[in-house]
Design an enzyme around this catalytic site. Structure first.
Site, PDB file in Angstrom:
ATOM      1  CG  ASP A   1      19.352   6.598   5.014  1.00  0.00           C
ATOM      2  OD1 ASP A   1      18.444   5.919   4.507  1.00  0.00           O
ATOM      3  OD2 ASP A   1      19.503   6.734   6.251  1.00  0.00           O
TER       4      ASP A   1
ATOM      5  CB  THR B   1      -0.885   0.044   1.262  1.00  0.00           C
ATOM      6  OG1 THR B   1      -0.029   0.153   2.406  1.00  0.00           O
ATOM      7  CG2 THR B   1      -1.731  -1.211   1.393  1.00  0.00           C
TER       8      THR B   1
ATOM      9  CG  ASP C   1      22.294   4.300   5.873  1.00  0.00           C
ATOM     10  OD1 ASP C   1      21.928   3.570   6.820  1.00  0.00           O
ATOM     11  OD2 ASP C   1      22.026   4.057   4.676  1.00  0.00           O
TER      12      ASP C   1
END
Ligand code: URA
Length: 210
Positions: A201, A109, A204
């Site tokens: 990120d 979804t 990260d």
């Protein structure tokens, strides 16, 4: 800049953010800068808190001195990258209560699904500051604020390091009553949902993972 969005353009914030964006910046340096920037952003996001006065005595005379009114504020981190903003803010507001919301994106979804939630009590009586370094699509941020409102929160602010216009728009549509404070409003999202030019990120970068 609007009532809904505040970009903190202070030179110290902007200088530190540039070093954080640089891909050659080490994990240790990134973490240290994140702590410093989150402290500076905390200063901005805690503006206009309700105040009262307390009777004290200075060495010279008594006075009614200003103090923050009401219950301790609540910080709510969206896991996992939100945790990187906590240390700096807690240094400025050491008595804050801290909650955590974990969300993942359902692969079918594409909607955020909650996998963890632990929140401070009496949210309805606290200023609640949601922290997540990257406001990208805004889907998880909007879902986290939905959750907090269901839990009773009424006075919510959102703090991030970088925002994409897409995320700001999503939040404004879903939660026009939640002001956003950020260090920068970047250009856009890329096809992978990363902020451009961004910093990669955030999880990260701060935790040294890949
Ligand atoms: N989350 C990140 O960590 N970085 C982005 O650019 C977007 C979302």
């Amino acid at each position: 800049m609007s009532d809904h969005l505040t970009v903190v353009d202070h030179p110290l914030v902007q200088h530190k953010l540039t070093i954080m964006r640089d891909k050659t910046t080490s994990t240790a340096k990134f973490r240290q800068l994140l702590r410093e920037v989150s402290m500076l952003l905390a200063y901005e996001v805690t503006r206009r808190m309700e105040m009262t006065t307390q009777r004290i005595e200075t060495p010279i005379q008594p006075m009614d001195a200003p103090i923050i009114a009401g219950r301790k504020l609540a910080l709510v981190s969206i896991l996992r990258a939100g945790n990187g903003l906590l240390d700096g803010i807690l240094e400025l507001v050491p008595s804050a209560r801290v909650g955590f919301i974990g969300l993942y994106r359902d692969p079918e979804t594409l909607q955020p699904v909650q996998y963890y939630c632990k929140l401070p009590s009496e949210l309805d009586e606290r200023l609640v500051i949601v922290v997540d370094p990257m406001l990208a699509t805004g889907n998880s941020s909007a879902a986290a604020v939905d959750l907090l409102k269901q839990a009773g929160a009424q006075n919510i602010r959102f703090l991030c390091l970088l925002a994409a216009p897409e995320g700001v728009k999503r939040m404004k549509e879903a939660h026009p009553d939640v002001p956003i404070v950020t260090a920068a409003l970047d250009e856009r999202l890329n096809d992978h949902g990363y902020i451009v030019p961004g910093l990669g990120d955030a999880g990260d970068r701060m935790f040294g993972t890949k």
